[in-house]
Design a protein around this motif. Structure first.
Motif, PDB file in Angstrom:
ATOM      1  N   ALA A   1       0.752  -1.413  -0.075  1.00  0.00           N
ATOM      2  CA  ALA A   1      -0.002   0.042   0.118  1.00  0.00           C
ATOM      3  C   ALA A   1       0.833   1.335   0.102  1.00  0.00           C
ATOM      4  CB  ALA A   1      -0.929  -0.070   1.210  1.00  0.00           C
ATOM      5  N   ILE A   2       2.104   1.201   0.724  1.00  0.00           N
ATOM      6  CA  ILE A   2       2.674   2.370   0.514  1.00  0.00           C
ATOM      7  C   ILE A   2       3.498   2.657  -0.467  1.00  0.00           C
ATOM      8  CG2 ILE A   2       5.040   3.237   1.491  1.00  0.00           C
ATOM      9  CD1 ILE A   2       2.964   3.539   3.682  1.00  0.00           C
ATOM     10  N   ASP A   3       3.692   1.580  -1.431  1.00  0.00           N
ATOM     11  CA  ASP A   3       4.353   1.944  -2.675  1.00  0.00           C
ATOM     12  C   ASP A   3       3.126   2.520  -3.638  1.00  0.00           C
ATOM     13  OD1 ASP A   3       6.808   0.826  -2.293  1.00  0.00           O
ATOM     14  OD2 ASP A   3       6.026  -1.457  -2.942  1.00  0.00           O
ATOM     15  N   ILE A   4       1.969   2.319  -3.364  1.00  0.00           N
ATOM     16  CA  ILE A   4       0.892   2.944  -4.157  1.00  0.00           C
ATOM     17  C   ILE A   4       0.624   4.309  -3.822  1.00  0.00           C
ATOM     18  CG2 ILE A   4      -1.781   2.978  -4.585  1.00  0.00           C
ATOM     19  CD1 ILE A   4      -1.351  -0.172  -4.493  1.00  0.00           C
ATOM     20  N   LEU A   5       0.726   4.371  -2.491  1.00  0.00           N
ATOM     21  CA  LEU A   5       0.426   5.830  -1.959  1.00  0.00           C
ATOM     22  C   LEU A   5       1.606   6.857  -2.267  1.00  0.00           C
ATOM     23  CD1 LEU A   5      -0.766   7.889   0.057  1.00  0.00           C
ATOM     24  CD2 LEU A   5       0.296   6.830   1.858  1.00  0.00           C
ATOM     25  N   LYS A   6       2.897   6.228  -2.394  1.00  0.00           N
ATOM     26  CA  LYS A   6       4.065   7.092  -2.667  1.00  0.00           C
ATOM     27  C   LYS A   6       3.956   7.612  -3.951  1.00  0.00           C
ATOM     28  CE  LYS A   6       8.190   5.394  -1.944  1.00  0.00           C
ATOM     29  NZ  LYS A   6       9.342   4.374  -1.676  1.00  0.00           N
ATOM     30  N   ASP A   7       3.108   6.964  -5.063  1.00  0.00           N
ATOM     31  CA  ASP A   7       3.300   7.491  -6.452  1.00  0.00           C
ATOM     32  C   ASP A   7       2.137   8.662  -6.522  1.00  0.00           C
ATOM     33  OD1 ASP A   7       4.623   5.567  -7.683  1.00  0.00           O
ATOM     34  OD2 ASP A   7       2.990   4.140  -8.039  1.00  0.00           O
ATOM     35  N   GLY A   8       1.255   8.783  -5.500  1.00  0.00           N
ATOM     36  CA  GLY A   8       0.161   9.878  -5.591  1.00  0.00           C
ATOM     37  C   GLY A   8       0.494  10.748  -4.312  1.00  0.00           C
ATOM     38  N   TYR A   9       1.454  10.655  -3.555  1.00  0.00           N
ATOM     39  CA  TYR A   9       1.540  11.675  -2.595  1.00  0.00           C
ATOM     40  C   TYR A   9       3.139  11.752  -1.930  1.00  0.00           C
ATOM     41  CZ  TYR A   9       1.574  13.365   2.178  1.00  0.00           C
ATOM     42  OH  TYR A   9       1.813  14.423   3.388  1.00  0.00           O
TER      43      TYR A   9
ATOM     44  N   ARG B   1       8.613  -5.091  14.423  1.00  0.00           N
ATOM     45  CA  ARG B   1       9.837  -4.231  14.302  1.00  0.00           C
ATOM     46  C   ARG B   1      10.503  -4.676  12.963  1.00  0.00           C
ATOM     47  NH1 ARG B   1      14.605  -1.789  16.312  1.00  0.00           N
ATOM     48  NH2 ARG B   1      15.866  -1.546  14.291  1.00  0.00           N
ATOM     49  N   SER B   2      10.594  -6.148  12.515  1.00  0.00           N
ATOM     50  CA  SER B   2      10.984  -6.386  11.260  1.00  0.00           C
ATOM     51  C   SER B   2      10.314  -5.991  10.205  1.00  0.00           C
ATOM     52  CB  SER B   2      11.023  -7.777  11.333  1.00  0.00           C
ATOM     53  OG  SER B   2      11.718  -8.476   9.970  1.00  0.00           O
ATOM     54  N   PHE B   3       8.984  -6.050  10.222  1.00  0.00           N
ATOM     55  CA  PHE B   3       8.179  -5.196   9.134  1.00  0.00           C
ATOM     56  C   PHE B   3       8.617  -3.764   9.081  1.00  0.00           C
ATOM     57  CE2 PHE B   3       5.109  -8.797   9.131  1.00  0.00           C
ATOM     58  CZ  PHE B   3       4.961  -9.062   8.010  1.00  0.00           C
ATOM     59  N   ALA B   4       8.896  -3.121  10.098  1.00  0.00           N
ATOM     60  CA  ALA B   4       9.067  -1.591  10.082  1.00  0.00           C
ATOM     61  C   ALA B   4      10.255  -1.284   9.408  1.00  0.00           C
ATOM     62  CB  ALA B   4       8.866  -1.247  11.496  1.00  0.00           C
ATOM     63  N   ASP B   5      11.338  -2.071   9.781  1.00  0.00           N
ATOM     64  CA  ASP B   5      12.559  -1.895   8.871  1.00  0.00           C
ATOM     65  C   ASP B   5      12.294  -1.816   7.648  1.00  0.00           C
ATOM     66  OD1 ASP B   5      14.014  -1.870  11.400  1.00  0.00           O
ATOM     67  OD2 ASP B   5      14.362  -4.003  11.486  1.00  0.00           O
ATOM     68  N   GLY B   6      11.707  -2.744   7.144  1.00  0.00           N
ATOM     69  CA  GLY B   6      11.243  -2.605   5.454  1.00  0.00           C
ATOM     70  C   GLY B   6      10.422  -1.315   5.217  1.00  0.00           C
TER      71      GLY B   6
ATOM     72  N   GLN C   1      12.774   1.520   4.861  1.00  0.00           N
ATOM     73  CA  GLN C   1      13.344   1.380   3.550  1.00  0.00           C
ATOM     74  C   GLN C   1      12.577   2.187   2.474  1.00  0.00           C
ATOM     75  OE1 GLN C   1      16.834   0.619   2.964  1.00  0.00           O
ATOM     76  NE2 GLN C   1      16.785   0.380   5.329  1.00  0.00           N
ATOM     77  N   GLN C   2      11.382   2.054   2.700  1.00  0.00           N
ATOM     78  CA  GLN C   2      10.379   2.669   1.818  1.00  0.00           C
ATOM     79  C   GLN C   2      10.323   4.173   1.823  1.00  0.00           C
ATOM     80  OE1 GLN C   2       7.361  -0.543   2.527  1.00  0.00           O
ATOM     81  NE2 GLN C   2       7.018  -0.302   0.296  1.00  0.00           N
ATOM     82  N   GLY C   3      10.681   4.750   2.994  1.00  0.00           N
ATOM     83  CA  GLY C   3      10.450   6.075   3.078  1.00  0.00           C
ATOM     84  C   GLY C   3       9.604   6.437   4.351  1.00  0.00           C
ATOM     85  N   VAL C   4       9.064   5.504   4.993  1.00  0.00           N
ATOM     86  CA  VAL C   4       8.317   5.841   6.009  1.00  0.00           C
ATOM     87  C   VAL C   4       8.967   6.267   7.303  1.00  0.00           C
ATOM     88  CG1 VAL C   4       6.644   5.043   7.804  1.00  0.00           C
ATOM     89  CG2 VAL C   4       6.422   4.050   5.458  1.00  0.00           C
ATOM     90  N   GLN C   5       8.469   7.407   8.077  1.00  0.00           N
ATOM     91  CA  GLN C   5       9.137   8.045   9.043  1.00  0.00           C
ATOM     92  C   GLN C   5       8.371   7.890  10.304  1.00  0.00           C
ATOM     93  OE1 GLN C   5      10.029  11.807   6.292  1.00  0.00           O
ATOM     94  NE2 GLN C   5      11.332  11.895   8.285  1.00  0.00           N
ATOM     95  N   VAL C   6       6.907   7.920  10.081  1.00  0.00           N
ATOM     96  CA  VAL C   6       6.074   7.817  11.369  1.00  0.00           C
ATOM     97  C   VAL C   6       5.812   6.225  11.611  1.00  0.00           C
ATOM     98  CG1 VAL C   6       4.146   8.882  12.589  1.00  0.00           C
ATOM     99  CG2 VAL C   6       5.543  10.295  11.056  1.00  0.00           C
ATOM    100  N   PHE C   7       6.006   5.921  12.743  1.00  0.00           N
ATOM    101  CA  PHE C   7       5.654   4.366  13.183  1.00  0.00           C
ATOM    102  C   PHE C   7       4.952   4.273  14.184  1.00  0.00           C
ATOM    103  CE2 PHE C   7       9.511   4.599  10.768  1.00  0.00           C
ATOM    104  CZ  PHE C   7       9.482   3.560  10.028  1.00  0.00           C
ATOM    105  N   GLY C   8       4.074   3.462  14.367  1.00  0.00           N
ATOM    106  CA  GLY C   8       2.873   3.102  15.622  1.00  0.00           C
ATOM    107  C   GLY C   8       2.001   2.043  15.286  1.00  0.00           C
ATOM    108  N   GLY C   9       1.154   1.990  15.952  1.00  0.00           N
ATOM    109  CA  GLY C   9       0.015   0.796  16.013  1.00  0.00           C
ATOM    110  C   GLY C   9      -1.283   1.214  15.997  1.00  0.00           C
ATOM    111  N   CYS C  10      -2.250   0.236  15.642  1.00  0.00           N
ATOM    112  CA  CYS C  10      -3.640   0.507  15.629  1.00  0.00           C
ATOM    113  C   CYS C  10      -4.180  -0.606  16.548  1.00  0.00           C
ATOM    114  CB  CYS C  10      -4.357   0.597  14.028  1.00  0.00           C
ATOM    115  SG  CYS C  10      -5.931   1.352  13.957  1.00  0.00           S
ATOM    116  N   CYS C  11      -5.534  -1.166  16.059  1.00  0.00           N
ATOM    117  CA  CYS C  11      -6.258  -2.061  16.949  1.00  0.00           C
ATOM    118  C   CYS C  11      -5.429  -2.986  17.268  1.00  0.00           C
ATOM    119  CB  CYS C  11      -7.471  -2.363  16.328  1.00  0.00           C
ATOM    120  SG  CYS C  11      -8.790  -0.992  16.118  1.00  0.00           S
ATOM    121  N   GLY C  12      -5.352  -3.701  18.407  1.00  0.00           N
ATOM    122  CA  GLY C  12      -4.624  -4.741  18.852  1.00  0.00           C
ATOM    123  C   GLY C  12      -3.216  -4.617  19.351  1.00  0.00           C
ATOM    124  N   LEU C  13      -2.452  -3.552  19.046  1.00  0.00           N
ATOM    125  CA  LEU C  13      -1.204  -3.245  19.479  1.00  0.00           C
ATOM    126  C   LEU C  13      -1.049  -2.518  20.468  1.00  0.00           C
ATOM    127  CD1 LEU C  13       0.375  -2.971  15.873  1.00  0.00           C
ATOM    128  CD2 LEU C  13      -0.019  -5.008  17.072  1.00  0.00           C
TER     129      LEU C  13
END
Length: 308
Positions: free
Chosen positions: A236-244, A274-279, A282-294
């Motif tokens: 989803a981030i790859d798609i978002l980066k194309d438009g934002y 954390r392993s997912f977040a490392d990826g 690399q895609q350019g995400v700067q803000v990390f957190g959690g939603c439901c269940g975390l």
């Protein structure tokens, strides 16, 4: 810390940590959820628990904590019988978040007001049947009311959460922008049976890119993917980066929802998150957190990203 300082951090490429789930953490700690409005009314009788949750997230390294206002707009509260307490619940939700920040001794923590186009779940209603939804005028009024509360009570920014319904995207962003606060947009996604990335709309296939382009017509101060499984966020981030082209956020969920309770099944371990977040980094995400269940444990694991 004022929002300008946070903006400077993002401009410099730094990592910023958002908190985890608020409604689900209330539930995890024994707070009863409303059958009609989920966690919205919970603020009214559980301020001490809510303050403790915010404090735990701050102690875990969160730079931003989110007021418990996701499910407490008039759209949700009035049908559940709390229409006369909308102002009370939302103002209390912001105030207790500020109290938790003040008690922590960390004046660099920002307060986000959650704003969503969430509407009550009507039994038997499909996404294609929008005739049973509130009118656009009612949605706009409810969103404007809550955005105004966020501004008046001292929120530093507005988090648009669970953005997926094309009919309400423009209403949602307009209400937030008219508050004068910075606006961060959190899209929710799902994957189709044939592997495509769709907006979260459950009974209708809306390409995620369509919602991104619709929202992108507005000014957004940050945008990202939330309330979405960790293994879908990267696509989803790859798609978002194309438009934002602005700062990117990622805060997944884990488990699933069965009204009125979150099901804490197969919650992702903090180390795996954390392993997912490392990826995502690399895609350019700067803000990390959690939603439901975390939980705060997940935020503690993500906080280590600040040192990388």
């Amino acid at each position: 810390m004022h929002y300008a300082a946070l903006s400077d951090r993002l401009e410099a490429g730094e990592v910023v940590i958002l908190d985890g789930g608020t409604g689900t953490e209330l539930e995890r700690r024994g707070v009863k959820m409303s059958a009609d409005a989920w966690c919205g009314p919970a603020t009214l009788d559980n301020l001490d628990t809510l303050k403790a949750i915010h404090g735990d997230y701050i102690a875990s390294g969160a730079d931003i904590i989110t007021a418990n206002t996701y499910a407490s707009s008039r759209l949700m509260m009035e049908p559940a019988g709390f229409g006369d307490r909308v102002q009370e619940a939302n103002r209390a939700a912001v105030r207790v978040a500020i109290e938790a920040r003040d008690a922590s001794g960390r004046d660099d923590v920002l307060i986000a007001g959650s704003l969503s186009h969430m509407c009550p779940q009507v039994p038997g209603m499909s996404a294609a049947d929008e005739s049973r939804m509130p009118s656009d005028a009612a949605v706009a009024d409810a969103l404007a009311e809550l955005a105004t509360i966020h501004r008046e009570e001292g929120c530093d920014l507005i988090l648009l959460e669970m953005v997926f319904r094309p009919r309400h995207v423009d209403l949602l962003i307009t209400a937030a922008r008219e508050s004068g606060l910075p606006v961060w947009c959190g899209f929710a996604c799902r994957r189709s049976d044939d592997g495509r990335v769709l907006a979260f709309e459950p009974n209708r296939e809306v390409p995620f890119v369509d919602v991104v382009m619709q929202a992108g017509a507005h000014k957004l101060d940050a945008a990202g993917v939330m309330h979405t499984p960790s293994n879908l966020i990267g696509d989803a981030i790859d798609i978002l980066k194309d438009g934002y082209g602005g700062p990117l956020t990622a805060y997944p969920d884990s488990g699933y929802f069965k009204m009125p309770e979150w099901q804490f099944d197969d919650i992702i371990p903090p180390a795996e998150l954390r392993s997912f977040a490392d990826g995502w980094r690399q895609q350019g995400v700067q803000v990390f957190g959690g939603c439901c269940g975390l939980s705060p444990e997940h935020i503690r694991a993500l906080s280590a990203l600040k040192d990388t």
